[in-house]
Structure formats: structure tokens, C-alpha cells
Design a protein around this motif. Structure first.
Motif, PDB file in Angstrom:
ATOM      1  N   ASP A 130       3.837   1.345   5.061  1.00  0.00           N
ATOM      2  CA  ASP A 130       3.762   0.354   3.974  1.00  0.00           C
ATOM      3  C   ASP A 130       2.784   0.815   2.892  1.00  0.00           C
ATOM      4  N   GLU A 131       1.695   1.472   3.312  1.00  0.00           N
ATOM      5  CA  GLU A 131       0.710   1.979   2.362  1.00  0.00           C
ATOM      6  C   GLU A 131       1.320   3.082   1.494  1.00  0.00           C
TER       7      GLU A 131
ATOM      8  N   LYS B 274       4.512   3.277   0.710  1.00  0.00           N
ATOM      9  CA  LYS B 274       5.410   2.594  -0.226  1.00  0.00           C
ATOM     10  C   LYS B 274       4.639   1.996  -1.402  1.00  0.00           C
ATOM     11  N   LYS B 275       3.481   1.384  -1.105  1.00  0.00           N
ATOM     12  CA  LYS B 275       2.681   0.765  -2.165  1.00  0.00           C
ATOM     13  C   LYS B 275       2.183   1.798  -3.171  1.00  0.00           C
TER      14      LYS B 275
END
Length: 613
Positions: free
Chosen positions: A159-160, A162-163
Motif C-alpha cells: 500500500d505504501e 501504491k501511495k
């Protein structure tokens, strides 16, 4: 030049090309799946047999590249990766944290191209397990790009990534290498091409009609020095001594312990797939489900629509029908075997054992003009030669692919055929079993060494990553099995359908009977078998186990049984394998392999008949 030329990728206006880059076995597929989900396409890269996966991430396009150690043009994988990377908009570079000294060479090369880069520092759990501490913040500062620590198989850090994906930055280009590029930047379309000119890439030199610079080694040396500087500054603590997993990895590579371990693994693989799946599971899926329920249901519908006894009925629902033989063969016989093989292969790949098998067998396979990678299609061949022929794509050169395809087509019995052969030869005793095994092994050795001598060119050396030994993650193994199985079915099913149509046509026109009659002089004269054996060989073209099973109806002596089984094993591959062979290789190569298999089967069978009958 465009990375997507010929790939048929629909790139919306204003969309960015996000390119996944990394060394082999660094976990790129997990990031690719996380970004694209299940909506993934696979295209054959123009001019090669290398597959490129691509999918959507929002309005942008994500393109996966083959695992490479550097952007160059030494083999098909590197050429494909180069053509995609050179023209990407954002590069997501996946780095194996435990092997960071090796992986950073590729990272720095991409940064020298002037591309926006974000680094996913993967497998951080292996780093911690080995007692090593990496200064991730210092690494990001030295590279000048975002660096995100991850454990992809556990979903940590994804997720990091993707961010921060759109925060990819142009890193700190090596000033000495930039000085080399300055003379070319204004003469090319992109800085990435200027770097390729400095590094004497033939394709880019030809594109701009330039001469080689002779600066490749100097650029490589400068980059390697920079890698050493960075590594010395980010590793805070070296690890503890050898762990159990490290020792196990060593034992797998040592021939004294590695060969018995490989034999044990192959035996387990054979018992589970070659005996249990090919026997019990396939008996249920093919015999009970497909032939017991599906085929009668389809024949009932077709007979009501078109009637019985006409050519349309026979083409659709006859013995070799498009709606009977093809689905039964693909879903009843092949699908269980393909799932089982890819599941087993995914287990070995995820555990880190598969690359060690390649390294262990490299020296032996070099005698046949192959390297250790070839063990993968050769092992797969004992499950399905069609599937194994497709996987020869992972080999580095056309020469290796031809040799491996020939060995598969001429000497490797698939699991369906092997089950029938085992059932026929087991009652004959150890003597005849030994004759069979030694004969096939001798043909394998002669074929491999001969092709190695006569084919032009050179085979590639084995450059392979040895990842840490680890417990496979179930979800990762299942995803790989599903992805590879669905890809195989999509690719192979149309070829099976075409094969069924051809066989129906031959049968309807009477050509099949003519071919059977033409075979009789060979079967009776050379092989000293009953003339009815010709039918078994013809059926072997349709399905290899059909041919072997056809021999069970004949009254044969022990010696005749061995001759017949050797011949049917060496005989031409089934029609599905032939269709794939023509797709993967040139027509000349495919025809040569087909004829070689045909001739060697009768020559070897005839010589064996002279000796033992």
C-alpha cells in the motif's frame, strides 16, 4: 521505436506507462498482481517468444518485464526488457534486499537513464532473519529516489508503494557517466537512448547509424564502484552465521547431497502427478465426468439439432469431434495434470529450490548444448510435452530452444503415456525394464550431443539468482498456479481444436486408413510386430497414451512389447504438441524435429528388434 509496438496494448490518451523492473526472482509478480488485479493480458513480444504481461492501474498501464540483471541485449529477455524500459514513464524497481549488492547495478543503470524511479526494497524479512540491518533512509538519500521497504508475499509495504508510486523521482545520475552521455543526448530522442549508445547497444546504435563508442566496460566499472560505495554506507550490521535454511540451500547445491535430494523430489513428483493425478484424478475427470456425463449430453443435443450419421455430426460430436474430443482432452485429461504440475513447480519456485535444481544440473546439461534452466521444460515434459514445449521460451537462445524442443518431442514420454507404459512393462520383469530405460536414455544422449555439435551458434551460460530457502506461501503458490494454468489453457485449447478438426478430415476422406496401410511394412518388416500395430502408432499422433493403450489389445511376446514401447515413446509427438511446436519454432525446425522423431523411432526400434527378437 515504441515499447508497446506490436503488443496491442490499448494506452489511453495521457496515460502513463508504469514499468516493473527487477532481477529474476525478486517478487515482481506480486507487485504486478497488486497493481493490476485479475484484469491482466499477456502478449508475445514482437520477434521473440518472450511473453509480456500488462494490465491497468487506474487510467495508466502497468507493464511487467522479464527478470534481468542489466539493461542490455545479450538475450531475448534482456532485449525485451530494454525495449520496454527505455520508453517507460515511471519505473517501479523491485530490489531483493538480501542481495542488494547485486541488484543495485540495475537500479543505478535505470537512474542513469534519467527515468523517474521508485524502489521497492523487497524481502526485508530475509534481511532481518539473517541479522542484517539496512539503512533504508540513507539508501533513498544516496539514490535520490523514494525507497519503500516491503515484504511483498505478506502484503507488507505494498500500500505504501501504491501511495508513493507517482512520487517517483529522477535520481542522482553518476556524473562521470553523464559526461560520457553529453555528446549524444542532443542527437537522440531520450537520455535513456544516450546511455545505451555509451554502453554500445547494437539496436540503438543501428537506429541512429552510429559506431560503437567502446565505453561500455568503463561505464560498467564506474557503476560497480558506485554500488560498492553505497553498500558500504547502508549496511549497518552483518548477519549471524549460517542458519538451517542456508545450510539446506548448500546441501541442495552439493552434488553428493543434492542429487539424492533431487531424485527423491522427482520420485515424489512422479508418484503424486504421474501416478495419482494421471491415474485416479484423470480417471474421474476424463472417464466419469467428461466421457460419462458430458459427451453423452453433448451428443444428445447435437443429434437433435443436426441429426446423426452426417459429417457435421461427426465433426462436432464424433470420435474426434470439436465438442467431444477437444473438451474431454483439454479439461478431462490435461487440466488436472497442468494444475498439478504448475502447483508443484510453484512450490519449488517459491521455496527457492527450483533455481538450485538448475544450478545442480547445469554441468550435465551443458553436454547437450543446454544450461541448467532447461531442466524445467524437461521435467515438465513428463507431465505434458505440449506444456513443456511452450516453457522452452525461458531458454536464452534459439539454439537452446531447438535442442530442448527436439529432446522433448523425441525422447520424453508424457505422464498419460508413461502411465500406460508402466502398466505394460511392469509385468515383464527388471531385464526388460532396464532395456527400455537404457534405450531411451541412449537416444536422449545421442540426440542432445549431436544437435550440440551440428547446430550453429553458441548456447548461453547459466546466470541465475539463488534466492533464500523459505517456506512457500499458500496464496502465492495458488495465484501462480491459477495464472499459469489459465494462460496454458487459453493458448493450447485452440490448437487441440484444430488438431481434432484435422484428424476428423483425415478420417472422413479415408486418408487415415491409407496412412495406416503405409505403416504396415515398417511395423512388420522392421519392428517384427503384428501389422495391427500400425493403428496404435497412428492413434499415438492423436494422443500419445491412445497409441500406447492400443498396444494392449495386441498379442505380443515380452521382447515385442519392449520394441513396441520404445518405438511408441520415440514416435512423433501428439498432434497438440506438433501444433505448439509449429507455433514456437520455425516451420523448417518443426518439420525437422517431426521427421527426426519419425525416423529415429523406427530405426531404433528396428535395431532393438534385431538384437532381442
Amino acid at each position: 521505436m515504441n515499447c508497446c509496438e506490436g503488443l496491442k496494448i490499448d494506452i489511453p490518451e495521457g496515460a502513463k506507462k508504469i514499468v516493473l523492473v527487477g532481477n529474476p526472482n525478486v517478487g515482481k509478480s506480486v507487485f504486478f498482481n497488486a497493481l493490476t488485479g485479475v484484469y491482466v493480458d499477456v502478449s508475445n513480444f514482437p520477434g521473440t517468444t518472450v511473453d509480456v504481461s500488462h494490465g491497468r492501474y487506474g487510467n495508466d498501464v502497468v507493464i511487467d518485464t522479464p527478470g534481468v540483471y542489466g539493461v542490455s541485449s545479450f538475450n531475448d529477455e534482456e532485449r525485451v526488457a530494454r525495449d520496454v524500459i527505455l520508453y517507460g514513464d515511471i519505473i517501479l524497481n523491485v530490489v531483493d534486499a538480501l542481495h542488494i549488492e547485486r541488484d543495485l547495478f540495475l537500479t543505478l543503470q535505470i537512474i542513469d537513464m534519467g527515468k523517474p524511479v521508485i524502489v521497492a526494497l523487497n524481502m526485508m524479512d530475509d534481511v532481518q532473519r539473517n541479522g542484517i540491518q539496512l539503512d533504508v533512509q540513507e539508501l533513498g538519500r544516496l539514490l535520490g529516489v523514494p525507497v519503500i521497504p516491503t515484504v511483498a508475499v505478506k502484503g507488507e509495504g505494498i500500500d505504501e508503494v501504491k501511495k508513493n508510486l507517482y512520487k517517483a523521482a529522477v535520481g542522482k545520475v553518476n556524473p562521470k557517466i553523464y559526461e560520457m552521455m553529453k555528446d549524444y543526448i542532443d542527437r537522440v530522442e531520450e537520455q535513456s537512448e544516450a546511455l545505451m549508445i555509451v554502453e554500445d547497444d547494437e539496436t540503438i546504435l543501428d537506429k541512429y547509424n552510429m559506431e560503437a563508442t567502446g565505453k561500455r566496460e568503463e561505464a560498467y566499472k564506474l557503476r560497480r564502484q558506485r554500488v560498492d560505495e553505497i553498500v558500504s554506507r547502508i549496511i549497518r550490521k552483518e548477519g549471524r552465521g549460517n542458519t538451517f535454511r542456508q545450510r539446506l540451500g548448500y546441501y541442495m547445491l552439493n552434488p553428493i547431497t543434492g542429487i539424492p535430494m533431487l531424485i527423491l523430489v522427482l520420485y515424489i513428483m512422479y508418484k503424486l502427478i504421474g501416478v495419482y493425478v494421471a491415474g485416479n484424478v484423470v480417471d474421474f475427470t476424463e472417464g466419469t465426468l467428461m466421457q460419462g456425463y458430458y459427451e453423452p449430453f453433448v451428443r444428445g443435443i447435437i443429434s437433435k439439432v443436426v441429426g446423426e450419421g452426417n459429417i457435421i455430426y461427426r465433426a462436432l460430436a464424433g470420435e474426434y469431434g470439436l465438442l467431444t474430443l477437444t473438451p474431454t482432452y483439454v479439461f478431462g485429461l490435461l487440466l488436472p495434470l497442468v494444475i498439478a504440475f504448475y502447483f508443484f513447480m510453484s512450490l519449488m519456485e517459491d521455496s527457492g529450490y527450483l533455481p538450485r535444481i538448475a544450478a545442480l544440473t547445469d554441468r550435465v546439461l551443458s553436454f547437450f548444448g543446454l544450461n541448467g534452466r532447461a531442466i524445467i521444460p524437461l521435467i515438465l515434459g513428463f507431465g505434458c510435452v505440449t506444456m513443456a514445449t511452450i516453457t522452452t521460451r525461458l531458454l536464452g537462445t534459439r539454439r537452446e530452444k531447438v535442442i530442448a524442443t527436439a529432446l522433448l518431442g523425441m525422447t520424453i514420454p508424457c505422464s498419460a503415456q508413461l502411465g500406460v507404459i508402466a502398466g505394460m512393462i511392469a509385468p515383464l520383469g527388471a531385464k526388460y525394464l532396464l532395456i527400455y530405460i537404457l534405450t531411451i536414455l541412449l537416444v536422449f544422449v545421442i540426440t542432445g550431443t549431436t544437435l550440440n555439435r551440428v547446430l550453429p551458434g553458441e548456447s548461453s551460460n547459466l546466470f541465475i539468482d539463488l534466492p533464500p530457502i523459505r517456506l512457500p506461501r499458500t496464496i502465492n503458490v495458488l495465484k501462480k498456479t491459477w495464472s499459469k494454468t489459465s494462460m496454458f489453457i487459453k493458448e493450447a485449447a485452440p490448437l487441440f481444436a484444430l488438431g481434432a478438426l484435422i484428424i476428423t478430415l483425415l478420417n472422413e476422406t479415408g486418408i487415415l486408413v491409407v496412412i495406416q496401410d503405409l505403416f504396415k511394412p515398417f511395423t512388420v518388416g522392421m519392428l517384427k510386430l503384428p501389422k495391427e500395430a500400425a493403428t496404435a502408432f497412428i492413434m499415438g499422433i492423436i494422443r500419445r497414451d491412445f497409441g500406447a493403450a492400443g498396444l494392449t489389445d495386441l498379442t505380443l511376446t515380452h521382447a515385442q512389447t519392449v520394441v513396441a514401447l520404445v518405438t511408441i515413446t520415440l514416435f512423433v509427438p501428439c498432434i497438440a504438441s506438433i501444433m505448439v511446436m509449429f507455433k514456437e519454432r520455425s516451420k523448417k525446425e518443426a518439420i525437422s524435429i517431426w521427421l527426426g522423431s519419425f525416423v529415429s523411432a523406427f530405426v531404433v526400434g528396428g535395431l532393438l528388434a534385431l538384437i532381442i527378437i
